[in-house]
Motif scaffolding. Structure first.
Motif, short mmCIF file in Angstrom:
data_model
loop_
_atom_site.label_atom_id
_atom_site.label_comp_id
_atom_site.label_asym_id
_atom_site.label_seq_id
_atom_site.Cartn_x
_atom_site.Cartn_y
_atom_site.Cartn_z
N ILE A 6 0.85 -1.18 -0.03
CA ILE A 6 -0.01 -0.05 0.06
C ILE A 6 0.90 1.25 -0.09
O ILE A 6 0.51 2.29 -1.10
CB ILE A 6 -0.88 -0.02 1.11
N TYR A 7 1.71 1.23 0.90
CA TYR A 7 2.74 2.30 0.86
C TYR A 7 3.38 2.71 -0.34
O TYR A 7 3.51 4.06 -1.04
CB TYR A 7 3.83 2.17 1.92
N LYS A 8 3.83 1.72 -1.00
CA LYS A 8 4.65 2.04 -2.39
C LYS A 8 3.75 2.20 -3.22
O LYS A 8 4.14 3.04 -4.14
CB LYS A 8 5.18 0.58 -2.84
N SER A 9 2.48 2.00 -3.45
CA SER A 9 1.48 2.39 -4.35
C SER A 9 1.20 3.95 -4.06
O SER A 9 0.88 4.58 -5.15
CB SER A 9 0.26 1.38 -4.55
N LEU A 10 0.96 4.18 -2.93
CA LEU A 10 0.82 5.67 -2.57
C LEU A 10 1.82 6.49 -3.03
O LEU A 10 1.72 7.70 -3.42
CB LEU A 10 0.38 5.73 -0.80
#
Length: 284
Positions: A204-208
């Motif tokens: 999730i962090y990488k996509s955000l």
């Protein structure tokens, strides 16, 4: 059998003992609410911030180990979290209690979060069961960080009766765009499922980070609750005597006194957040 102390109970006991000894800088203050659109601001004044060391962007401590946390009073220690992190009380705090979660070995604060960082942060969040908390990460000098050794902070979320909510809670999250409606600066946010795994959190962090185009920015902030994760790209961390960390970018501004509040209000708090963050032409 005597009941085992919870993390909150132990932290408050140690916190109050350190305050009484004068080793932890904190005093009770009343938050100041400033009305704004699309969300209000909460200003929290803390004398402790005047004593807080803030390394310049070129200080050697930003790029090599200076043992930023190795000489901490043992009474600040709360727990070792997994193999790579330690949880301590924050000496320069704004709220009670305020935690600091740092890597055991030196990692630059300018590095993005790793899976182990998010795993450790979630472990702490899951251990704090008596209230609602938020994790913040100030990535890099322009993201509002004060020292160069990688660390996250965990603090209680404001109570609703204080008249302030972080904007994902107040305005809601548009799942189609992964943004919060009406926010004038670039950001990306996602609702979390209950009990996400570390692999899910880092995904999730990488996509955000990708959606917020953090690579184009000078730094970024991360805010994490049990309900959502928010990423905000940054252009600068300071303007004159004013500064903004992750909490400030979501409306909770930490100041040393009334002069800073006056300057924030005079300049326009939402306008300042746009200066500290990134505003796309199509959003402006």
């Amino acid at each position: 059998m005597e009941k085992e102390e919870s993390l909150e109970e132990r932290s408050l006991r140690q916190f109050d003992a350190l305050v009484e000894r004068g080793n932890l800088l904190w005093r009770t203050t009343t938050p100041q609410l400033i009305k704004a659109d699309p969300f209000n601001f909460q200003f929290r004044s803390a004398n402790s911030l005047t004593a807080k060391p803030i390394l310049s962007s070129t200080d050697p401590g930003r790029s090599k180990s200076t043992n930023a946390f190795s000489d901490t009073d043992p009474d600040f220690l709360l727990s070792h979290i997994g193999p790579s992190h330690t949880l301590i009380l924050n000496k320069y705090c704004v709220v009670r209690p305020q935690f600091l979660l740092h890597t055991n070995t030196f990692v630059p604060q300018s590095d993005h979060l790793a899976e182990s960082d998010l795993a450790a942060a979630w472990t702490v969040l899951s251990s704090l069961t008596r209230g609602k908390y938020i994790v913040i990460y100030n990535c890099g000098f322009e993201g509002g960080s004060s020292v160069g050794h990688k660390h996250l902070q965990i603090l209680p979320r404001p109570k609703k009766e204080e008249g302030f909510e972080f904007f994902p809670d107040l305005l809601g999250i548009d799942s189609d765009t992964s943004t919060v409606p009406k926010i004038p600066f670039r950001h990306s946010v996602k609702k979390l499922l209950p009990s996400p795994s570390a692999a899910q959190l880092i995904g999730i962090y990488k996509s955000l980070v990708e959606q917020a185009r953090v690579k184009e920015a000078a730094g970024h902030n991360v805010l994490l609750t049990k309900d959502w994760m928010l990423v905000i790209p940054r252009t600068k961390g300071r303007k004159g005597i004013l500064s903004a960390n992750a909490a400030a970018m979501a409306g909770m501004v930490w100041v040393t006194g009334e002069e800073e509040v006056r300057q924030w209000v005079e300049a326009g708090p939402m306008k300042l957040l746009c200066e500290f963050g990134v505003v796309d032409q199509e959003v402006a």
